[in-house]
Every structure is written in structure tokens, then in C-alpha cells.
Design a protein around this motif. Structure first.
Motif, PDB file in Angstrom:
ATOM      1  N   ALA A   1       0.789  -1.160   0.131  1.00 17.40           N
ATOM      2  CA  ALA A   1      -0.124  -0.118  -0.039  1.00 17.40           C
ATOM      3  C   ALA A   1       0.982   1.161  -0.010  1.00 17.40           C
ATOM      4  O   ALA A   1       0.559   2.410  -0.671  1.00 17.40           O
ATOM      5  N   GLU A   2       1.858   1.412   0.864  1.00 21.28           N
ATOM      6  CA  GLU A   2       2.866   2.281   0.605  1.00 21.28           C
ATOM      7  C   GLU A   2       3.488   2.608  -0.607  1.00 21.28           C
ATOM      8  O   GLU A   2       3.539   3.881  -1.035  1.00 21.28           O
ATOM      9  N   TRP A   3       3.749   1.624  -1.418  1.00 20.29           N
ATOM     10  CA  TRP A   3       4.491   1.978  -2.861  1.00 20.29           C
ATOM     11  C   TRP A   3       3.411   2.350  -3.521  1.00 20.29           C
ATOM     12  O   TRP A   3       3.677   3.345  -4.265  1.00 20.29           O
ATOM     13  N   ILE A   4       2.044   1.896  -3.519  1.00 20.67           N
ATOM     14  CA  ILE A   4       1.023   2.208  -4.329  1.00 20.67           C
ATOM     15  C   ILE A   4       0.701   3.687  -4.203  1.00 20.67           C
ATOM     16  O   ILE A   4       0.430   4.582  -5.083  1.00 20.67           O
ATOM     17  N   GLY A   5       0.879   4.142  -2.689  1.00 17.56           N
ATOM     18  CA  GLY A   5       0.464   5.702  -2.490  1.00 17.56           C
ATOM     19  C   GLY A   5       1.636   6.557  -3.224  1.00 17.56           C
ATOM     20  O   GLY A   5       1.246   7.557  -3.599  1.00 17.56           O
ATOM     21  N   LYS A   6       2.807   6.109  -2.985  1.00 20.60           N
ATOM     22  CA  LYS A   6       3.895   6.907  -3.548  1.00 20.60           C
ATOM     23  C   LYS A   6       3.888   6.982  -5.309  1.00 20.60           C
ATOM     24  O   LYS A   6       3.918   8.012  -5.561  1.00 20.60           O
ATOM     25  N   ILE A   7       3.329   5.861  -5.757  1.00 17.31           N
ATOM     26  CA  ILE A   7       3.291   5.975  -7.243  1.00 17.31           C
ATOM     27  C   ILE A   7       2.093   6.877  -7.623  1.00 17.31           C
ATOM     28  O   ILE A   7       2.186   7.670  -8.511  1.00 17.31           O
ATOM     29  N   VAL A   8       1.196   6.763  -6.902  1.00 15.14           N
ATOM     30  CA  VAL A   8      -0.281   7.590  -7.055  1.00 15.14           C
ATOM     31  C   VAL A   8       0.104   9.209  -6.912  1.00 15.14           C
ATOM     32  O   VAL A   8      -0.143  10.097  -7.750  1.00 15.14           O
ATOM     33  N   GLU A   9       0.910   9.230  -5.887  1.00  6.46           N
ATOM     34  CA  GLU A   9       1.137  10.897  -5.501  1.00  6.46           C
ATOM     35  C   GLU A   9       2.146  11.459  -6.447  1.00  6.46           C
ATOM     36  O   GLU A   9       2.131  12.499  -6.915  1.00  6.46           O
ATOM     37  N   ALA A  10       3.179  10.580  -7.128  1.00 12.16           N
ATOM     38  CA  ALA A  10       3.977  11.169  -8.256  1.00 12.16           C
ATOM     39  C   ALA A  10       3.462  11.280  -9.441  1.00 12.16           C
ATOM     40  O   ALA A  10       4.183  11.728 -10.291  1.00 12.16           O
ATOM     41  N   ASN A  11       2.335  10.572  -9.743  1.00 13.82           N
ATOM     42  CA  ASN A  11       1.633  10.673 -11.051  1.00 13.82           C
ATOM     43  C   ASN A  11       0.417  11.443 -11.021  1.00 13.82           C
ATOM     44  O   ASN A  11      -0.602  10.971 -11.795  1.00 13.82           O
ATOM     45  N   THR A  12       0.366  12.084 -10.339  1.00 12.23           N
ATOM     46  CA  THR A  12      -1.181  13.025 -10.441  1.00 12.23           C
ATOM     47  C   THR A  12      -1.209  13.860 -11.773  1.00 12.23           C
ATOM     48  O   THR A  12      -0.109  14.012 -12.575  1.00 12.23           O
ATOM     49  N   PHE A  13      -2.577  14.072 -12.144  1.00  2.00           N
ATOM     50  CA  PHE A  13      -2.585  14.789 -13.308  1.00  2.00           C
ATOM     51  C   PHE A  13      -1.672  15.955 -13.695  1.00  2.00           C
ATOM     52  O   PHE A  13      -0.950  16.338 -14.563  1.00  2.00           O
ATOM     53  N   GLU A  14      -1.656  16.834 -12.499  1.00  5.50           N
ATOM     54  CA  GLU A  14      -1.023  18.218 -12.468  1.00  5.50           C
ATOM     55  C   GLU A  14       0.624  17.856 -12.902  1.00  5.50           C
ATOM     56  O   GLU A  14       1.178  18.505 -13.350  1.00  5.50           O
ATOM     57  N   LYS A  15       1.020  16.722 -11.976  1.00  9.66           N
ATOM     58  CA  LYS A  15       2.470  16.634 -12.133  1.00  9.66           C
ATOM     59  C   LYS A  15       3.033  15.878 -13.433  1.00  9.66           C
ATOM     60  O   LYS A  15       4.159  16.277 -14.134  1.00  9.66           O
ATOM     61  N   MET A  16       2.026  14.977 -13.917  1.00 14.41           N
ATOM     62  CA  MET A  16       2.360  14.553 -15.173  1.00 14.41           C
ATOM     63  C   MET A  16       2.272  15.773 -16.548  1.00 14.41           C
ATOM     64  O   MET A  16       2.915  15.490 -17.384  1.00 14.41           O
ATOM     65  N   LYS A  17       1.214  16.511 -16.074  1.00 13.61           N
ATOM     66  CA  LYS A  17       1.239  17.512 -17.163  1.00 13.61           C
ATOM     67  C   LYS A  17       2.452  18.430 -17.087  1.00 13.61           C
ATOM     68  O   LYS A  17       2.963  18.933 -18.203  1.00 13.61           O
ATOM     69  N   GLU A  18       2.907  18.623 -15.818  1.00 14.13           N
ATOM     70  CA  GLU A  18       4.222  19.721 -15.759  1.00 14.13           C
ATOM     71  C   GLU A  18       5.281  18.964 -16.375  1.00 14.13           C
ATOM     72  O   GLU A  18       6.218  19.910 -17.052  1.00 14.13           O
ATOM     73  N   ARG A  19       5.517  17.761 -16.215  1.00 16.47           N
ATOM     74  CA  ARG A  19       6.845  17.166 -16.808  1.00 16.47           C
ATOM     75  C   ARG A  19       6.528  16.552 -18.076  1.00 16.47           C
ATOM     76  O   ARG A  19       7.577  16.022 -18.667  1.00 16.47           O
ATOM     77  N   GLY A  20       5.197  16.530 -18.812  1.00 20.14           N
ATOM     78  CA  GLY A  20       4.973  16.035 -20.024  1.00 20.14           C
ATOM     79  C   GLY A  20       5.257  14.490 -20.211  1.00 20.14           C
ATOM     80  O   GLY A  20       5.714  13.890 -21.191  1.00 20.14           O
ATOM     81  N   ALA A  21       4.760  13.791 -19.166  1.00 19.24           N
ATOM     82  CA  ALA A  21       4.943  12.545 -18.953  1.00 19.24           C
ATOM     83  C   ALA A  21       4.140  11.631 -20.245  1.00 19.24           C
ATOM     84  O   ALA A  21       3.063  12.002 -20.924  1.00 19.24           O
ATOM     85  N   SER A  22       4.834  10.922 -20.613  1.00 16.56           N
ATOM     86  CA  SER A  22       4.338   9.827 -21.910  1.00 16.56           C
ATOM     87  C   SER A  22       4.751   8.403 -21.645  1.00 16.56           C
ATOM     88  O   SER A  22       5.550   8.013 -20.669  1.00 16.56           O
TER      89      SER A  22
END
Length: 222
Positions: free
Chosen positions: A112-133
Motif C-alpha cells: 500500500a505504501e508503494w502504491i501511495g507513492k506512485i499515485v502521488e508522483a503521477n497526479t494529473f498536474e505533475k504528469m502535465k508539468e513534466r510532459g509524461a508519456s
């Protein structure tokens, strides 16, 4: 890029039309079908066309495409335990729980801890900011990101857009529980005038085709 990887994830709406072929040629596929309110899909699709020039340019085209792909993707339900259906709206409400379901479905253990970190690191705003693909070597333009929320169609779609969507895909929208019959009309005026406009434009299109056919026929004798 990762020869030692045990799982391959690929995402494209067009795959919906080929679930039986995928099942035939891949020995252990897992179909993850994420469903989103078609009105939000239409709003996002039209916005993408306006910004980048691909996909349907209007709500009518987007509605037909959404309905076609969704119906086709649901055909994978015939594969029983190899098919998982989730709602984007549910994911927004409980990201870690839904993500845990997806990972378990794929046979991928995670805390659950790992999942929480992944979700937090990949919010819509953060993905948009870094142009994630999907490709780590490629950075997407911010134009590829629309809202990342549910219900934005209320601001994006006009009364006419809503009526057109209902005409083409409203039955599926109601079947999925996203709407009730008559949802598209915000007022009695809309309920009265929009169907009349629809009939008028339909007749105008018929008359234009008739005129064009007659003109082409007469040109054959010139």
C-alpha cells in the motif's frame, strides 16, 4: 527498452476493435477496460482536435467513436477472469484502492505504501508539468492534457452539443448509469427547440444531396 520486464502494458482506444485477435495471438492477455463518461470523452476529443488536429472535430463524431470503441471493448468480457472493467470516476475517488485492484488483476504484488507513492508522483498536474508519456524518451506537449477531472463536459458542451450526443450515444450513456433519459435538456425551451433544429438540419442535408445529385446528373448531358 527493458528486456527483463515480466509485463508489457500498451494503451490505445483502437485496440478495442481487436480484442479477439489479441486474445488469439497473445497467450496471457489481461484486458483492463477503463470507462469514462462519454460526454467528458467527447469534450476532451474535440479539444484535442482543436489544439493538435487529430481525432473527431465535433461532438457528433466523438460520440460515435466513443460508443463504437466502448461496445467493442466490452466484447472482451467473454474472456471472464482476463477482463477487468473499472470507471475513471471511481479511480478519481479512490486512486490507491483502484490501482491495487488493477495490479492484483495483473498478478503484480505491491504494498500500500508503494502504491501511495506512485499515485502521488503521477497526479494529473505533475504528469502535465513534466510532459509524461508512455515512452520515457518522449515529452508530451501540455496540449495533450485537457482536464484530468470528471464532469467537465458541463462547461465544455453547449446545449446543441448535448442534444447531438444524446441522439448518437445517449442510450449507452443511460445504460452505463451516467445519465437519465432527457438529461440533455436544461430547460423547456431546449426540449422544444433542439429537436426542431435537428429535423430542420436533417432536411437541409437531404435537400443539398438531392440538389448535388441533380446537378451532377445534368452535367452528364452537357
Amino acid at each position: 527498452l527493458k528486456p527483463g520486464a515480466t509485463h508489457l502494458l500498451d494503451k490505445h482506444p483502437g485496440y478495442s476493435a481487436h480484442v479477439r485477435t489479441i486474445k488469439r495471438f497473445l497467450p496471457r492477455p489481461r484486458f483492463i477496460h477503463m470507462i469514462l463518461d462519454g460526454r467528458d470523452v467527447a469534450a476532451s476529443t474535440v479539444a484535442a482536435h482543436g489544439k493538435m488536429g487529430f481525432g473527431p472535430a465535433n461532438v457528433a463524431g466523438a460520440a460515435v467513436k466513443w460508443k463504437t470503441f466502448l461496445r467493442a471493448a466490452r466484447d472482451a468480457a467473454q474472456f471472464g477472469p482476463d477482463y477487468l472493467e473499472i470507471r475513471y470516476e471511481q479511480f478519481l475517488e479512490s486512486k490507491t484502492d483502484v490501482y491495487a485492484r488493477v495490479l492484483d488483476f495483473c498478478g503484480l504484488p505491491a504494498t500500500a505504501e508503494w502504491i501511495g507513492k506512485i499515485v502521488e508522483a503521477n497526479t494529473f498536474e505533475k504528469m502535465k508539468e513534466r510532459g509524461a508519456s508512455p515512452d520515457p524518451t518522449t515529452k508530451l506537449s501540455e496540449k495533450r492534457y485537457h482536464r484530468g477531472t470528471a464532469g467537465g463536459w458541463r462547461e465544455d458542451l453547449s446545449a446543441w452539443d448535448r442534444f447531438q450526443f444524446d441522439q448518437l450515444a445517449g442510450d449507452l450513456l443511460c445504460e452505463l448509469g451516467y445519465a437519465q433519459p432527457g438529461w440533455w435538456a436544461e430547460s423547456g425551451t431546449d426540449r422544444l427547440l433542439l429537436p426542431l433544429r435537428h429535423q430542420w438540419e436533417k432536411r437541409c442535408r437531404f435537400l443539398r444531396r438531392l440538389t448535388d445529385d441533380a446537378r451532377n446528373f445534368l452535367r452528364g448531358y452537357e
